[in-house]
Design a protein around this motif. Structure first.
Motif, mmCIF file in Angstrom:
data_model
loop_
_atom_site.group_PDB
_atom_site.id
_atom_site.type_symbol
_atom_site.label_atom_id
_atom_site.label_comp_id
_atom_site.label_asym_id
_atom_site.label_seq_id
_atom_site.Cartn_x
_atom_site.Cartn_y
_atom_site.Cartn_z
ATOM 1 N N GLU A 20 3.178 43.040 7.521
ATOM 2 C CA GLU A 20 2.121 42.484 6.680
ATOM 3 C C GLU A 20 2.274 40.971 6.530
ATOM 4 O OE1 GLU A 20 1.322 46.435 4.016
ATOM 5 O OE2 GLU A 20 2.271 44.684 3.074
ATOM 6 N N LEU A 21 3.563 40.589 6.312
ATOM 7 C CA LEU A 21 3.810 39.146 6.177
ATOM 8 C C LEU A 21 3.454 38.396 7.464
ATOM 9 C CD1 LEU A 21 7.099 38.515 4.196
ATOM 10 C CD2 LEU A 21 4.868 37.524 3.794
ATOM 11 N N ALA A 22 3.818 39.015 8.565
ATOM 12 C CA ALA A 22 3.519 38.382 9.859
ATOM 13 C C ALA A 22 2.028 38.189 10.025
ATOM 14 C CB ALA A 22 4.077 39.224 10.993
ATOM 15 N N THR A 23 1.279 39.224 9.642
ATOM 16 C CA THR A 23 -0.174 39.122 9.748
ATOM 17 C C THR A 23 -0.676 37.999 8.862
ATOM 18 O OG1 THR A 23 -0.094 41.511 9.920
ATOM 19 C CG2 THR A 23 -2.273 40.520 9.756
ATOM 20 N N LEU A 24 -0.084 37.953 7.688
ATOM 21 C CA LEU A 24 -0.525 36.967 6.707
ATOM 22 C C LEU A 24 -0.209 35.520 7.150
ATOM 23 C CD1 LEU A 24 -1.797 37.872 4.045
ATOM 24 C CD2 LEU A 24 0.368 37.331 2.905
ATOM 25 N N THR A 25 1.010 35.313 7.676
ATOM 26 C CA THR A 25 1.435 33.929 7.983
ATOM 27 C C THR A 25 1.165 33.507 9.414
ATOM 28 O OG1 THR A 25 3.605 34.734 8.598
ATOM 29 C CG2 THR A 25 3.318 34.012 6.326
ATOM 30 N N SER A 60 9.862 54.878 5.210
ATOM 31 C CA SER A 60 8.876 54.090 4.483
ATOM 32 C C SER A 60 7.985 53.284 5.428
ATOM 33 C CB SER A 60 9.565 53.147 3.512
ATOM 34 O OG SER A 60 10.569 52.446 4.231
ATOM 35 N N ASN A 61 8.397 53.249 6.700
ATOM 36 C CA ASN A 61 7.561 52.512 7.656
ATOM 37 C C ASN A 61 6.324 53.302 8.048
ATOM 38 O OD1 ASN A 61 9.139 50.280 7.717
ATOM 39 N ND2 ASN A 61 10.511 51.141 9.278
ATOM 40 N N SER A 62 6.468 54.644 7.903
ATOM 41 C CA SER A 62 5.300 55.446 8.296
ATOM 42 C C SER A 62 4.505 55.821 7.047
ATOM 43 C CB SER A 62 5.771 56.700 9.028
ATOM 44 O OG SER A 62 6.432 57.516 8.116
ATOM 45 N N LEU A 109 12.164 45.862 1.761
ATOM 46 C CA LEU A 109 11.728 44.757 2.658
ATOM 47 C C LEU A 109 11.840 45.317 4.091
ATOM 48 C CD1 LEU A 109 13.425 41.651 1.002
ATOM 49 C CD2 LEU A 109 11.266 42.737 0.482
ATOM 50 N N ASN A 110 10.946 46.213 4.360
ATOM 51 C CA ASN A 110 11.059 46.949 5.618
ATOM 52 C C ASN A 110 10.084 46.430 6.672
ATOM 53 O OD1 ASN A 110 8.662 47.789 4.708
ATOM 54 N ND2 ASN A 110 9.289 49.898 4.256
ATOM 55 N N GLU A 111 10.079 47.192 7.720
ATOM 56 C CA GLU A 111 9.253 46.815 8.877
ATOM 57 C C GLU A 111 7.820 46.583 8.479
ATOM 58 O OE1 GLU A 111 11.289 46.533 11.499
ATOM 59 O OE2 GLU A 111 9.563 45.486 12.360
ATOM 60 N N LYS A 112 7.286 47.443 7.633
ATOM 61 C CA LYS A 112 5.890 47.351 7.230
ATOM 62 C C LYS A 112 5.644 46.047 6.500
ATOM 63 C CE LYS A 112 2.554 50.029 4.655
ATOM 64 N NZ LYS A 112 2.533 50.755 3.392
ATOM 65 N N GLY A 122 11.737 37.711 9.718
ATOM 66 C CA GLY A 122 12.947 38.519 9.795
ATOM 67 C C GLY A 122 13.791 38.300 8.552
ATOM 68 N N LEU A 123 14.796 39.187 8.412
ATOM 69 C CA LEU A 123 15.626 39.095 7.217
ATOM 70 C C LEU A 123 17.077 39.186 7.645
ATOM 71 C CD1 LEU A 123 15.065 39.028 4.182
ATOM 72 C CD2 LEU A 123 15.365 41.513 4.186
ATOM 73 N N GLY A 124 17.891 38.342 7.083
ATOM 74 C CA GLY A 124 19.280 38.371 7.504
ATOM 75 C C GLY A 124 20.211 37.894 6.422
ATOM 76 N N LEU A 125 21.463 38.286 6.595
ATOM 77 C CA LEU A 125 22.496 37.828 5.663
ATOM 78 C C LEU A 125 23.270 36.733 6.366
ATOM 79 C CD1 LEU A 125 23.792 41.211 4.296
ATOM 80 C CD2 LEU A 125 22.602 39.423 3.006
ATOM 81 N N HIS A 126 23.449 35.694 5.610
ATOM 82 C CA HIS A 126 24.134 34.560 6.234
ATOM 83 C C HIS A 126 25.495 34.411 5.634
ATOM 84 C CE1 HIS A 126 24.543 30.067 7.060
ATOM 85 N NE2 HIS A 126 24.756 30.735 8.195
#
Ligand code: C2E
Ligand code: CA
Ligand code: CA
Length: 788
Positions: free
Chosen positions: A192-197, A123-125, A185-188, A202-206
């Motif tokens: 996009e979020l990075a570009t936006l903010t 889905s990243n490509s 909630l993949n790389e893409k 990153g995403l993680g389980l705590h």
């Protein structure tokens, strides 16, 4: 170059330097701190914004998914294929999925069995491939999600996390199943979020302080500051990252957290850039301030340096310095003090200098000034040295005040000539006649003589001023010393011969040459017996008989003939031959005394001894031995000494005089009046006789002052118990005057010139002052008369 740390300038400069560095450092650190705070705040607010944005995106996506899932659930076609047509279900589901480009689509029946599960792979490509779960009708792992109406959850499947919304598919009465759509909630998505903010996401389980990193591909690839693959979550305590965690939901009871983060260094870049320019600015300000400090330090110390320079100049003797110290009140006061001080030193120095070149008594320039002026003399000129005669007599008899008055009077009279005039010593003046030559010497002398005038009245006493002048004519340049020597030797001759003036010529120096030859010959002369004694009678004025003679030595020089004692006594004194000469005279006199005695005359003999002799203890002892032996010659011989014998040599001479006196040796003070001693002083020496110098006697009849001096001397001497002899009696009137005034003895050409022994013997026979030897001829034994 060595830096002088104790210089005021440097001290001020370093003080400023320190102050500046301190101020700059404080300003730098405070600005830096504020900047850091600001940056942190800015970062925090950006993080905050980014966080809100993230939440917003997630919420919107959820809302969208929910709306779509609910709409799809209501579709009768979908309801139909869900229940009946398992084969077409996947197609239909995929069609729905495509509509919103979802990454996952899922269909579940009412028994919570998964009927279809479509998943976009890679889905990243951009090239998407659909994967279906090979198994069908297996139990959905999260049946609890199905009980609620539409539910948004985070669904983890094969390493990927999806935001998933499940909506129930139902007809009028029953729930037929469920459909769910979700986005990965993949790389893409992160990109996009990075570009936006503007942040990395990153995403993680705590789970119990343990983080499981789900997606942060970018971080894994990125290298920041050499730290590769660092999870901001793992390194949450790592100060290098600024981050914010947002809880999105739960997966398997574990919170799912989105992390917005950024390596601080990237922010610092800006900050560092700012710092760099700030440092440059500080460096520039520091440099300018240092320049300023240097200028201030220099300008503060400049007046001081000027004052220092000024005082150096004063030390060097430059007093007309003016300085400008600016307009500081205190410095101006100091500068004024300096100016006053300069003036004070200048005038004091002037006074001292004037004193050094000026004679106090006459206010005339002195010898030093003469040396100074010499360079300005123009050739030819006549230089005269003028000596006031018998100044010492005035001092002695009338007091020093009178002596001073005489000098001042002479100075005043000479000033009238308006010639360059110097007072070089007590009774000496130098006067210069410009452009004068040998032919004009006489004119110069008569001008001088006229100016002096012989008479000077002081408190009703008429003093006769007499001068001797030495003259030299300079046609080429002599040395100052040579010039003074010339006038001085000429003056000495004028004085000796008692003439008004003597012009210097080289003969005078040649005489000095003769003198040299005499020096060399003198020693041999004593050995060769080249001396002879002349005898001059001393007339006893009480009985008009000659009972005594003065023995006067002469040198029978084989080449130069008879030489007067004035020419060689001095040399003998200076060359240490006076003892030998005096002993010769004494022996000769003793012999003569006995010789005359043998001839039937009893004549006492007065012998001159020089001051040198009195300083010689051996000589004096010899004299005592010779005179105080069995023959008691101390009755027959007497000794004449000049005043300078004890004035110059003090205690030793006095001790020897006392020794001679203790043996009853008869002593006479010779040339009285030419020295400086007073009668009272002479009295202390307990001598018996005083010989008034011939200079007072020779003109006695024409000089009232001399009469005054002589008469008072006779009186005073008698009061002190001294016998008085007048020498230099050259005429009858003088002799009569002296007799009248009770003078004891007289000696002089009028009575007789000094004569050789035989001549004297004959003179005595024929003279009216003759002494009949037979009267005392037998006072000594025959045996004694044989000795010579
Ligand atoms: P003096 O002791 O004062 O001796 C007197 C000098 O005055 C003598 O000169 C004498 O000739 C001179 N005289 C005497 N009567 C008259 C006079 O009426 N008119 C003038 N114009 N002169 C007169 P002289 O013999 O040439 O001696 C010069 C000096 O030499 C002496 O002065 C004395 O100081 C010294 N002198 C002479 N003989 C001796 C000596 O044997 N030993 C020492 N130490 N000194 C001596
Ligand atoms: Ca004498
Ligand atoms: Ca004398």
């Amino acid at each position: 170059m060595e830096i002088q740390t104790n210089s005021l300038k440097n001290k001020i400069f370093f003080f400023f330097l320190l102050l500046l560095v301190l101020v700059q450092a404080i300003s730098f650190f405070s600005t830096n701190y504020a900047k850091q705070q600001e940056e942190q705040q800015r970062l925090a607010s950006q993080l905050n914004k980014a966080d809100s944005l993230l939440k917003n995106v997630v919420e919107k996506q959820q809302y969208y998914l929910t709306a779509f899932a609910e709409t799809a659930a209501k579709d009768s076609d979908l309801q139909h294929v869900l229940i009946n047509d398992n084969r077409n279900l996947r197609v239909s589901l995929n069609n729905y999925r495509k509509q919103i480009d979802a990454d996952i689509a899922i269909a579940i029946n009412s028994d919570a069995e998964v009927l279809a599960e479509l998943k976009v792979q890679n889905s990243n490509s951009d090239i998407k491939r659909l994967a279906t779960n090979p198994q069908s009708n297996y139990q959905f792992k999260h049946p609890q999600w199905l009980t609620e109406n539409s539910n948004s959850v985070y669904y983890q499947l094969e390493g990927e996390v999806y935001q998933l919304t499940i909506a129930p598919v139902s007809d009028a009465n029953n729930t037929l199943g469920y459909v769910g759509f979700g986005y990965s909630l993949n790389e893409k998505w992160f990109t996009e979020l990075a570009t936006l903010t503007g942040f990395d996401v990153g995403l993680g389980l705590h789970n119990n302080n343990d983080w499981q990193w789900l997606s942060a591909q970018q971080i894994k690839n990125r290298t920041v500051d050499g730290e590769a693959s660092i999870s901001p979550l793992i390194t949450a305590a790592n100060n290098n990252y600024a981050f914010s965690n947002t809880r999105l939901g739960v997966i398997n009871n574990t919170p799912l957290v989105a992390t917005i983060y950024h390596h601080k260094l990237q922010f610092n870049d800006r900050y560092n850039q700012y710092n760099e320019s700030f440092m440059i600015m500080i460096a520039v300000i520091l440099f300018i301030s240092l320049l300023g400090a240097y200028v201030i330090a220099s300008s503060v110390t400049k007046p001081l340096r000027r004052l220092v320079k000024l005082s150096r100049n004063i030390t060097k003797g430059k007093y007309s310095n003016k300085i400008n110290v600016g307009n500081t009140k205190e410095l101006n006061q100091l500068a004024e003090q300096f100016a006053d001080m300069q003036q004070a030193i200048k005038s004091r120095e002037k006074a001292i200098t004037e004193q050094a070149y000026l004679d106090n008594l006459t206010a005339l320039p002195n010898r030093n000034q003469f040396y100074r002026d010499m360079h300005d003399f123009e050739l030819p000129f006549v230089l005269c040295q003028l000596n006031i005669r018998r100044l010492a007599d005035f001092n002695d008899t009338l007091g020093h005040d009178v002596g001073d008055k005489v000098i001042q009077e002479v100075a005043n009279r000479l000033k009238v000539l308006t010639k360059p005039l110097y007072h070089t010593s007590g009774n000496c003046f130098l006067i210069r006649f410009d452009e004068a030559t040998i032919s004009s010497v006489k004119a110069c002398i008569s001008a001088l003589n006229e100016a002096i005038e012989p008479s000077f009245n002081y408190q009703n006493i008429a003093l006769h001023l007499q001068v001797n002048i030495g003259v030299t004519v300079s046609v080429d340049w002599p040395q100052a010393n040579q010039l003074l020597k010339e006038v001085d030797s000429a003056m000495q001759i004028a004085k000796r011969d008692n003439i008004l003036y003597q012009l210097y010529d080289r003969q005078i120096d040649l005489n000095t040459l003769d003198r040299l030859q005499l020096v060399n010959r003198l020693k041999i002369a004593i050995e060769n017996n080249e001396f002879t004694l002349y005898y001059q009678p001393k007339l006893n004025l009480k009985n008009s008989k000659v009972e005594q003679v003065e023995a006067l030595v002469r040198w029978q020089h084989p080449v130069n003939g008879l030489i007067s004692p004035d020419s060689f006594i001095h040399i003998a004194e200076q060359t240490g031959q006076m003892t030998a000469l005096s002993l010769w005279v004494i022996n000769e006199a003793i012999a003569q005394y006995f010789a005359w005695q043998a001839k039937g005359i009893e004549i006492k003999i007065a012998i001159n001894i020089s001051p040198e002799n009195l300083l010689n203890d051996d000589f004096c002892q010899l004299l005592v031995d010779k005179l105080c032996g069995k023959r008691t010659l101390n009755k027959a011989l007497s000794f004449e000494i000049t005043e300078d014998a004890f004035v110059d040599h003090s205690s030793k001479a006095v001790a020897n005089i006392n020794k001679l006196r203790a043996h009853n040796i008869y002593l006479s003070i010779d040339d009285y009046g030419t020295g400086y001693s007073s009668l009272a002083q002479l009295k202390n020496l307990s001598v018996q006789e005083l010989k008034i110098d011939k200079s007072f006697i020779q003109k006695l009849m024409v000089e009232p002052v001399d009469q005054l001096i002589v008469s008072s001397t006779i009186q005073l001497s008698h009061q002190l118990g001294l016998s008085v002899v007048a020498e230099g009696v050259e005429d009858k009137l003088t002799l009569a005057w002296l007799k009248e005034l009770n003078c004891d003895k007289a000696q002089g050409y009028f009575i007789s010139r000094p004569l050789p022994a035989n001549d004297f013997y004959h003179w005595l026979q024929s003279s009216e002052y003759g002494y009949l030897a037979s009267e005392s001829i037998n006072t000594l034994t025959n045996e004694e008369t044989k000795v010579s």
